[in-house]
Design an enzyme around this catalytic site. Structure first.
Site, PDB file in Angstrom:
ATOM      1  N   HIS A 260     -15.756   1.631  -3.921  1.00  0.00           N
ATOM      2  CA  HIS A 260     -14.330   1.561  -3.626  1.00  0.00           C
ATOM      3  C   HIS A 260     -13.968   0.331  -2.801  1.00  0.00           C
ATOM      4  O   HIS A 260     -12.811  -0.053  -2.738  1.00  0.00           O
ATOM      5  CB  HIS A 260     -13.910   2.833  -2.894  1.00  0.00           C
ATOM      6  CG  HIS A 260     -12.430   3.062  -2.888  1.00  0.00           C
ATOM      7  ND1 HIS A 260     -11.711   3.239  -4.049  1.00  0.00           N
ATOM      8  CD2 HIS A 260     -11.529   3.130  -1.875  1.00  0.00           C
ATOM      9  CE1 HIS A 260     -10.440   3.427  -3.748  1.00  0.00           C
ATOM     10  NE2 HIS A 260     -10.292   3.348  -2.446  1.00  0.00           N
TER      11      HIS A 260
ATOM     12  N   ASP B  63     -17.723   3.729  -7.752  1.00  0.00           N
ATOM     13  CA  ASP B  63     -16.591   4.167  -6.936  1.00  0.00           C
ATOM     14  C   ASP B  63     -16.487   5.686  -7.050  1.00  0.00           C
ATOM     15  O   ASP B  63     -15.956   6.213  -8.024  1.00  0.00           O
ATOM     16  CB  ASP B  63     -15.297   3.509  -7.417  1.00  0.00           C
ATOM     17  CG  ASP B  63     -14.129   3.789  -6.477  1.00  0.00           C
ATOM     18  OD1 ASP B  63     -14.275   4.663  -5.602  1.00  0.00           O
ATOM     19  OD2 ASP B  63     -13.081   3.136  -6.610  1.00  0.00           O
TER      20      ASP B  63
ATOM     21  N   SER C 242      -6.460   0.912  -4.421  1.00  0.00           N
ATOM     22  CA  SER C 242      -6.546   2.341  -4.178  1.00  0.00           C
ATOM     23  C   SER C 242      -5.165   2.974  -4.348  1.00  0.00           C
ATOM     24  O   SER C 242      -4.581   2.897  -5.425  1.00  0.00           O
ATOM     25  CB  SER C 242      -7.119   2.585  -2.777  1.00  0.00           C
ATOM     26  OG  SER C 242      -7.536   3.911  -2.623  1.00  0.00           O
TER      27      SER C 242
ATOM     28  N   TYR D 208       0.843  -1.201   0.000  1.00  0.00           N
ATOM     29  CA  TYR D 208       0.000   0.000   0.000  1.00  0.00           C
ATOM     30  C   TYR D 208       0.880   1.254   0.000  1.00  0.00           C
ATOM     31  O   TYR D 208       0.988   1.957  -0.972  1.00  0.00           O
ATOM     32  CB  TYR D 208      -0.957  -0.009   1.191  1.00  0.00           C
ATOM     33  CG  TYR D 208      -1.974   1.106   1.133  1.00  0.00           C
ATOM     34  CD1 TYR D 208      -3.075   0.999   0.300  1.00  0.00           C
ATOM     35  CD2 TYR D 208      -1.816   2.262   1.886  1.00  0.00           C
ATOM     36  CE1 TYR D 208      -4.002   2.022   0.211  1.00  0.00           C
ATOM     37  CE2 TYR D 208      -2.739   3.293   1.811  1.00  0.00           C
ATOM     38  CZ  TYR D 208      -3.831   3.174   0.978  1.00  0.00           C
ATOM     39  OH  TYR D 208      -4.744   4.195   0.887  1.00  0.00           O
TER      40      TYR D 208
END
Length: 754
Positions: A724, A685, A601, A520
């Site tokens: 999302h 999203d 993301s 991430y």
């Protein structure tokens, strides 16, 4: 965070992998479409000479607009894909799904879906929390689309269904996103979301009657929810209705600006709600409100983005008839102030003021001069959160090398009372308030779905030893056959980076194993140990290796670690991830052709940037709901809040580093072909809008599709009635996960073993 909200976050996290939710989650506080140009039907071409077993895909021809530039600097030929409602965009999405759906429908995909359904079918509990004289908790029997909120008159009393989100839609696309109870526990405000959108509608339920009242509040997003102690109403946030919004809210791309703080009196219509605070001169600021433990004050926390900093205001509470007459305690964005407790006007906060790993401070806010006193100094470990329990006790959670430490201290002096015994893993949930004597916490690990413990602090020393309240066992797989380890490797600049690795015991390190690397690296978010049935299946049935790299940009080591992966330092994140992949290869866990990478993301951005920079390093890449256009992300929905992490291309200095790694602008034919790539997005999203993935897949297919050596597939999967990630029903999660791991298995040439 209020315990009921934390409980809901945890209940939702059980249904997700590592997607994060809130404006900045692109997880915050305590943790994935239909759109673009006339296209042709896809065709499967003949096998290439370089790889006779791999049929080449002929991709749809997407219209390119020549001469269109972003700030007269960079071509933007697929700008038309930014319109989600155009017929051309819809046709593009249909054509892309017509390609990807058949290619994702493999025999291994079906095996994975069946096995995942079996393994996912275990009970999922949240921590109980007390409101009024009743106890509540979230529970999912196993395969329910959403966790159900239950109520009990006592901890050992009969549990009754209080609110079941599964009854609100046939397909599970209406989800429960937040709850907050009145101080007396007689009323509950709650927020519902449709199709994964961040938009919510707020309702109010009578607890005794278990029936909704007439209240219905619309256009609520990124909202606080805090009741005044007279039980008459609550503070919440909303925006003006988007100009392009139709009946299907969540597909629009309008920028979210001018958030307002309102007070709602139960029983009133929304048009009577009282505007308590707004900042029209700063349209991108967001406003949070929290009523203090004693009910005498409301604290306002103003933020301008996702950095852990806020302005701190407060106001005495009385009858609310108009704008709050606030007292400005901190009127800058130099640090974060997170409310813990107060005694009168003496307030206690968690802060990173002169403490990048956080500390606890205290001050009398009514004094003529603000004088912060350090209650609990900054430590070597990162202070994650603190909560008051039993009036005078302070529960403190630290993160030590990405593993939980839980302590009990005195509130007045911060003197240590006890360390709670915690295995190697993470405290994922906690409940307990200032006036409660019972505290609950939930522990998880890579091999443990969840164990809930409790302490009764009314019993003095006898109550300090945690007792097991509930433990979840998973059937259908023997977790004792796996092992988890934490390693530390060096990044490009020599920085020491931690990584968790999970595999079968006795694994041969000969480079022949498949590996799945997750990352991430952003927004101060820590990738802590968590349980995932799907990733266990990858390890078990493909004899695979699962790895989680704790990259810079996250919160694993505090604010300095976070800042080392933001703005001009963002390349550090990509270097850390590529170094993690190289470590797995060098240590013979895997080889590049057997290595799959995944992120969602901000993690989707990570994956896409890394395949541009090192396509030779990976065999497969899955980027979910990623931020792909780094020159225009700030122009859509809540994207402007991410400028604090990314910078803004409208600023010349920021443009210079953004253009170097922006996934959309760095696709090029290289000596090595790109790995098999799957982009994943959803038509609702409204966090990272689908145009990011659509523009990138159009670019990938245009630039690489004609390259003779590019036999690896370049696909996008656009889910309908999905956002999302937060609120996604179990049925969609299982389908999406099966598609992903089926694609990975097909791309890496993996064999399924029972």
């Amino acid at each position: 965070m209020r315990a009921e909200v934390r409980g809901l976050v945890i209940a939702c996290r059980l249904l997700l992998t590592r997607r994060v939710s809130t404006a900045c989650g692109l997880k915050r506080h305590g943790i994935a479409r239909e759109l673009g140009a006339a296209t042709s039907n896809f065709r499967i071409g003949s096998a290439s000479a370089s790889n006779p077993t791999m049929a080449r895909v002929v991709y749809p021809a997407a219209r390119r607009e020549d001469g269109l530039h972003e700030g007269d600097k960079v071509e933007d030929p697929y700008r038309w894909l930014e319109d989600p409602d155009s017929e051309e965009t819809r046709a593009f999405v249909t054509a892309q799904n017509d390609i990807s759906h058949p290619l994702l429908a493999t025999p291994i995909r079906d095996k994975f879906a069946k096995r995942h359904t079996e393994l996912y079918n275990y009970p999922k509990y949240g921590c109980p929390f007390k409101r009024g004289e009743r106890y509540f908790y979230f529970y999912n029997t196993g395969l329910q689309n959403h966790s159900v909120l239950y109520v009990q008159d006592s901890l050992d009393g009969e549990a009754r269904v209080f609110l079941d989100p599964n009854t609100l839609s046939e397909d599970g696309t209406v989800s429960l996103r937040t709850v907050a109870f009145s101080e007396d526990g007689r009323l509950m405000a709650y927020g519902l979301s449709k199709s994964g959108s961040d938009w919510m509608s707020l309702k109010v339920r009578d607890v005794e009657k278990n029936a909704d009242l007439s209240d219905d509040l619309q256009w609520v997003k990124f909202s606080c929810l805090s009741w005044t102690h007279d039980n008459k109403g609550f503070f919440y946030n909303c925006y003006d209705q988007p100009k392009t919004a139709g009946v299907d809210a969540g597909t629009e791309t309008d920028m979210n600006v001018h958030q307002k703080l309102y007070y709602h009196v139960v029983g009133d219509s929304q048009d009577k709600d009282i505007l308590c605070y707004d900042v029209p001169e700063h349209p991108k600021w967001m406003i949070g409100a929290e009523v203090t433990n004693d009910g005498k004050y409301v604290l306002l926390s103003l933020s301008e983005g996702c950095d852990p900093v806020n302005r701190l205001f407060y106001a005495p509470l009385g009858p609310i008839t108009g704008r709050l007459d606030v007292i400005k305690v901190v009127d800058n964005f130099d640090a974060q102030y997170e409310y813990i407790s107060n005694e009168g006007t003496v307030f206690t906060f968690k802060t990173n003021l002169k403490a990048p790993k956080y500390r606890i401070i205290r001050a009398d806010l009514a004094a003529q001069e603000l004088n912060w006193q350090s209650l609990l100094p900054e430590a070597a470990d990162v202070l994650e959160w603190a909560a008051v329990i039993n009036h005078s006790d302070l529960v403190v959670a630290y993160l030590r090398d990405v593993k939980s430490i839980l302590e009990l201290r005195r509130l007045d002096t911060a003197e240590l009372i006890t360390n709670f015994p915690i295995d190697i893993g993470y405290v994922e949930g906690f409940s307990g308030r200032h006036k409660d004597t019972l505290m609950f916490y939930k522990f998880v690990s890579f091999l443990t779905p969840g164990s809930i413990y409790y302490c009764d602090l009314s019993k003095g020393k006898d109550g300090l030893q945690p007792k097991t309240f509930r433990t979840t066992e998973i059937a259908g797989i023997d977790t004792s056959t796996f092992e988890t380890k934490q390693v530390f490797y060096k990044s490009k600049d020599g920085t020491r980076v931690p990584m968790f690795i999970l595999h079968k015991k006795g694994l041969k390190l000969d480079g022949s194993n498949a590996a799945f690397l997750y990352g991430y690296g952003g927004f101060n978010i820590s990738l802590t140990p968590s349980f995932s049935a799907s990733r266990l299946l990858f390890v078990h049935h493909f004899n695979g290796v699962y790895a989680v790299a704790n990259l810079r940009g996250g919160g694993e080591y505090g604010e300095e670690w976070h800042k080392a992966g933001t703005k001009a330092n963002k390349q550090n994140v990509f270097d850390d991830f590529q170094a993690a992949a190289q470590f797995l290869i060098d240590e013979k866990y895997t080889q590049s052709s057997k290595l799959a990478i995944n992120g969602g993301s901000n993690g989707g951005l990570l994956v896409a940037a890394c395949i541009n920079q090192r396509p030779d390093l990976f065999g497969c890449a899955v980027a979910a709901v990623g931020v792909m256009d780094m020159l225009r992300f700030h122009k859509f929905t809540i994207g402007h809040a991410w400028i604090t992490d990314y910078g803004c291309a409208d600023e010349e200095e920021d443009f210079k580093f953004l253009i170097k790694y922006s996934p959309l602008h760095n696709v090029r034919v290289q000596e090595s072909q790109y790995p098999s790539t799957l982009l994943m997005t959803g038509d609702h999203d409204d966090r990272v809008v689908p145009l990011h993935s659509l523009k990138l897949i159009a670019t990938l297919q245009y630039v690489l599709g004609a390259d003779p050596k590019q036999t690896n597939k370049l696909l996008v999967r656009v889910e309908t009635k999905a956002g999302h990630g937060a609120g996604k029903p179990t049925s969609k999660i299982i389908e999406e996960t099966a598609d992903m791991f089926g694609f990975i298995a097909s791309s890496l040439g993996l064999q399924w073993t029972d």
